[in-house]
Write an enzyme that holds these catalytic residues in place. Structure first.
Site, PDB file in Angstrom:
ATOM      1  N   ASP A 249      15.466 -14.103 -11.631  1.00 40.11           N
ATOM      2  CA  ASP A 249      14.099 -14.772 -11.763  1.00 40.11           C
ATOM      3  C   ASP A 249      13.678 -13.926 -12.742  1.00 40.11           C
ATOM      4  OD1 ASP A 249      11.477 -15.387 -11.753  1.00 40.11           O
ATOM      5  OD2 ASP A 249      11.361 -14.909  -9.102  1.00 40.11           O
TER       6      ASP A 249
ATOM      7  N   CYS B 217      -2.779  -0.716   0.638  1.00 37.89           N
ATOM      8  CA  CYS B 217      -3.172   0.524   1.450  1.00 37.89           C
ATOM      9  C   CYS B 217      -1.903   0.322   2.281  1.00 37.89           C
ATOM     10  CB  CYS B 217      -4.012   0.742   2.573  1.00 37.89           C
ATOM     11  SG  CYS B 217      -3.833   1.897   3.430  1.00 37.89           S
TER      12      CYS B 217
ATOM     13  N   CYS C 111      -8.945   3.207   6.417  1.00 38.23           N
ATOM     14  CA  CYS C 111      -8.182   3.917   6.872  1.00 38.23           C
ATOM     15  C   CYS C 111      -8.455   5.620   6.693  1.00 38.23           C
ATOM     16  CB  CYS C 111      -6.847   3.729   7.168  1.00 38.23           C
ATOM     17  SG  CYS C 111      -5.679   3.617   5.598  1.00 38.23           S
TER      18      CYS C 111
HETATM   19 ZN   LIG Z   1      -5.901   1.635   5.106  1.00 35.80          ZN
END
Ligand SMILES: [Zn+2]
Length: 412
Positions: free
Chosen positions: A338, A200, A220
């Site tokens: 890379d 998140c 959340c």
């Molecule tokens: Zn979250």
């Protein structure tokens, strides 16, 4: 749209100096000269960008993948409403943008591709009417943490912007970046590459993906906003509930997504989706990408793909086996040095295709393909790889400088 205002003497001098520098650069055989011209012009007048954009309705377009193509689609769509100035060749930093705008004295619109790192700075200079944010994924493995930082940089820089932000609801990092903006148009453009978006952006919790179309943080509650523009198969669903078919010459799902975002952008400038989509149909190639060129009796389709997300999208649009595939990889400055990102790509999608491997880092790729059990051969040059393939269509996929090398070889 504001009335066209005459440029100051200093700005005129800056534009003239920039054009002179570009002409010298062209004469010296160093490409179009647009970047050097813009650099010189900005030295003469650091506020040139804002002066040149003053009379224009501007849209800025940024992303890790698809920004050059989407900018081209947007430019075609906006031409329905008036003259458009655009950095069509992808010179997407302030110098290249300055150079592009210096040709736009009579234009009404500016459709500008902007490098991710410069988006906020350019937005402050040109006061855009719209900003399109398509996706954020890593270019190289060593830059994995940078996508999160870039989203944060955009979020802070765009807070309270007056521009209408057209943003991809399917990319959690884009949603995080755009959700601080007061006026957002959410587009469901899809996200084939999810490896950079499992955590998140708001709290670091794990994102839940109950199905392919939605995502949400269990910790959340940060989640996918409801989009008003949706790519559904081969059509665009607009905010009024009308469906418009997408007919593109450009191949692949990713370009349908780009067209959906471009239609949403065009609508913010008053261009109806059916008009916008019809104009997009005229785009056959973008700065050499998707071009099919004849070389040594073969039809070679040139496909640029710079990072794991781009390779994944490109594998999904090539002709089915046994169409031969050339893969080209360099690791020069513009590519990132890379090559470990090659290990993140799922090569099983190439099973059944004979593969020719070229480029500075062909051995890195060869090792990876060996592990993936693919049928490949390594060649020192593009010409050898092409001659070794049967006549007919060849799909050539290369990262940035390998793509430029390939274009030179096949004369495109
Ligand atoms: Zn979250």
């Amino acid at each position: 749209m504001s009335e066209s205002t005459p440029l100051s003497a200093r700005a005129r001098l800056a534009v003239t100096a920039g054009k002179a520098a570009a002409a010298v650069s062209r004469a010296a055989g160093r490409g179009s000269g647009s970047v050097i011209g813009g650099r010189v012009a900005l030295k003469f007048d650091p506020e040139l960008l804002s002066r040149l954009a003053g009379h224009l309705d501007v849209v800025l377009i940024s992303a890790t993948n698809g920004k050059t193509t989407t900018t081209r689609l947007v430019a075609e769509a906006l031409r329905a409403g008036g003259e458009v100035v655009s950095n069509a060749l992808g010179a997407n930093m302030p110098a290249g943008i300055t150079s592009a705008l210096s040709a736009g004295a009579n234009a009404r619109f500016a459709a500008l591709e902007v490098d991710e790192k410069y988006l906020i700075a350019v937005a402050q200079d040109v006061n855009p009417k719209a900003i399109a944010l398509l996706n954020l994924s890593r270019d190289q493995l060593d830059r994995a943490a940078e996508t999160r930082m870039m989203a944060e940089h955009w979020r802070e820089g765009l807070q309270g912007t007056k521009a209408t932000v057209i943003a991809n609801a399917d990319d959690p990092l884009i949603v995080w970046a755009a959700s601080s903006c007061p006026n957002v148009v959410w587009v469901a453009a899809g996200q084939a590459w999810k490896d950079d978006a499992w955590s998140c952006p708001s709290c670091g919790g794990v994102l839940q993906r109950p199905d392919d179309t939605t995502w949400r943080c269990a910790e959340c509650g940060f989640g996918r906003p409801t989009p008003t523009w949706v790519l559904t198969g081969d059509s665009v669903l607009d905010p009024h509930g009308s469906t418009w078919p997408i007919h593109l010459q450009l191949p692949g799902r990713a370009n349908k997504a780009n067209a959906t975002s471009a239609a949403a952008v065009a609508a913010t400038f008053g261009i109806a989706p059916q008009v916008a989509l019809q104009r997009m149909q005229s785009v056959a190639a973008v700065a050499g990408r998707y071009d099919v060129v004849q070389y040594e009796g073969r039809d070679i389709r040139l496909l640029l793909a710079k990072n794991p997300a781009g390779w994944l999208e490109t594998f999904s649009l090539i002709d089915p086996p046994p169409a031969p595939v050339i893969l080209g990889v360099n690791a020069r400055g513009a590519d990132g040095t890379d090559t470990s990102w090659l290990w993140d790509v799922d090569y099983t999608r190439l099973t059944g295709h004979p593969i020719a491997v070229i480029g500075d880092r062909r051995l890195d790729l060869a090792v990876r393909l060996e592990v993936a059990g693919q049928n490949f051969q390594v060649f020192d040059t593009a010409a050898e790889a092409i001659r070794n393939s049967p006549p007919g269509r060849i799909e050539a996929i290369a990262n940035y400088t390998a793509f430029q090398d390939l274009r030179r070889v096949v004369g495109n």
